[in-house]
Enzyme design. Sequence first.
Site, PDB file in Angstrom:
ATOM      1  N   ILE A 123     -24.979  35.748 -19.731  1.00  0.00           N
ATOM      2  CA  ILE A 123     -23.825  35.100 -20.368  1.00  0.00           C
ATOM      3  C   ILE A 123     -23.451  33.801 -19.643  1.00  0.00           C
ATOM      4  O   ILE A 123     -23.330  32.744 -20.261  1.00  0.00           O
ATOM      5  CB  ILE A 123     -22.607  36.048 -20.397  1.00  0.00           C
ATOM      6  CG1 ILE A 123     -22.990  37.412 -20.998  1.00  0.00           C
ATOM      7  CG2 ILE A 123     -21.452  35.412 -21.178  1.00  0.00           C
ATOM      8  CD1 ILE A 123     -23.387  37.401 -22.438  1.00  0.00           C
ATOM      9  N   SER A 180     -18.504  34.045 -29.370  1.00  0.00           N
ATOM     10  CA  SER A 180     -17.467  33.605 -28.443  1.00  0.00           C
ATOM     11  C   SER A 180     -16.210  34.428 -28.667  1.00  0.00           C
ATOM     12  O   SER A 180     -15.652  34.421 -29.770  1.00  0.00           O
ATOM     13  CB  SER A 180     -17.160  32.123 -28.634  1.00  0.00           C
ATOM     14  OG  SER A 180     -15.960  31.771 -27.953  1.00  0.00           O
ATOM     15  N   VAL A 181     -15.772  35.117 -27.619  1.00  0.00           N
ATOM     16  CA  VAL A 181     -14.565  35.937 -27.725  1.00  0.00           C
ATOM     17  C   VAL A 181     -13.345  35.053 -27.976  1.00  0.00           C
ATOM     18  O   VAL A 181     -12.564  35.284 -28.907  1.00  0.00           O
ATOM     19  CB  VAL A 181     -14.364  36.771 -26.439  1.00  0.00           C
ATOM     20  CG1 VAL A 181     -13.015  37.490 -26.450  1.00  0.00           C
ATOM     21  CG2 VAL A 181     -15.494  37.782 -26.287  1.00  0.00           C
ATOM     22  N   CYS A 234     -11.846  30.287 -13.538  1.00  0.00           N
ATOM     23  CA  CYS A 234     -12.939  30.547 -12.606  1.00  0.00           C
ATOM     24  C   CYS A 234     -14.129  29.615 -12.860  1.00  0.00           C
ATOM     25  O   CYS A 234     -14.494  29.359 -14.003  1.00  0.00           O
ATOM     26  CB  CYS A 234     -13.415  31.992 -12.750  1.00  0.00           C
ATOM     27  SG  CYS A 234     -12.189  33.201 -12.269  1.00  0.00           S
TER      28      CYS A 234
END
Length: 341
Positions: free
Chosen positions: A249, A84-85, A37
């Site tokens: 974010i 950061s995931v 995205c």
Amino acid sequence: DTTAPYELVSKMRASFWVLAPLLARCGEARVSLPGGCAIGTRPVDLHILAMEKLGAQISIDAGYVVAKTPKGFTGGHINFPKVSVGATHAALMGAVTAKGDTLIENAAREPEITDVAECLVKMGAKIDGIGSATIRITGVPRLHGAEHTVIADRIEAGTYAMAAAMTGGNVKLAGARLDTLDEVMNIMRASGVDIEAANDGLKIKRNGSGLTAIKVETEPYPGFPTDLQAQLMALTTRARGTSIIRETIFENRFMHVQELARLGADIHLHGDTAEIRGVERLTGAQVMATDLRASVSLVIAALAAEGETTLHRVYHLDRGFETLEEKLKACGADIDRLSSH
């Protein structure tokens, strides 16, 4: 094959996460820089930082990250400059079979990271500090098989909760876990939604007095998730009063605003903040999905709009929601897929 090609990685950003497991297992990887995205700058520099701290040699060649670990991963100290995931996942997956100990600081704390860590422990990994911002890992030579049940998708659960609230429904979300959705449910309760935890899920019911305006900003877990911001905005379009939503974010995550406006929403943008003035009614229109979460926010708004809405470019939707229309239909929604495109 240790190459993850552009035509696959470009379709879903999370495909980039194969980098660490490929390096751990094969000692080399060639992974396309990701697509997904277009919701703002989402560089992979923190993934690369983590891999380099574990001893990987990395270069960029023609849009690909080319990485090698000739001697395997070695333990290291990874201090992320921002949460950061994806990079935390990468660091975990690289470190569990590294030689020596690894310390990860400023780690993301999302439930999905806890879930992956708990799965890795079942497979023989040694991990301390699961669920906290500081994780310590003692490398093991190899992992073994295990059985693990993946946690319920909290973003999917939150999405259906908002759809039920938007339409004044009464829906049970089987398998949803309140402990992964605390802040989301707090905001929804403040808006006038009744939420009851059951043994096997959550019960969502809109109270008779309608929705109330709220104020919220997105934050890393345990704050309000950015992946539910668009859905919450759809919900607030019908709330009494003016709601304020601040996106902290991603800098380009308000693309759904113009599409919601086509349905009659009254939304004003001020930089990273959206001001949503509740309206009496929404009306159906032709709208276009711009990204995964934006697309489902339009579905939520359309369920409550008068008349018919047609949503174009639903391929965005299918990356994050399995059989969405069938699940909504089962709850009484009048929704059909016109084609597979």
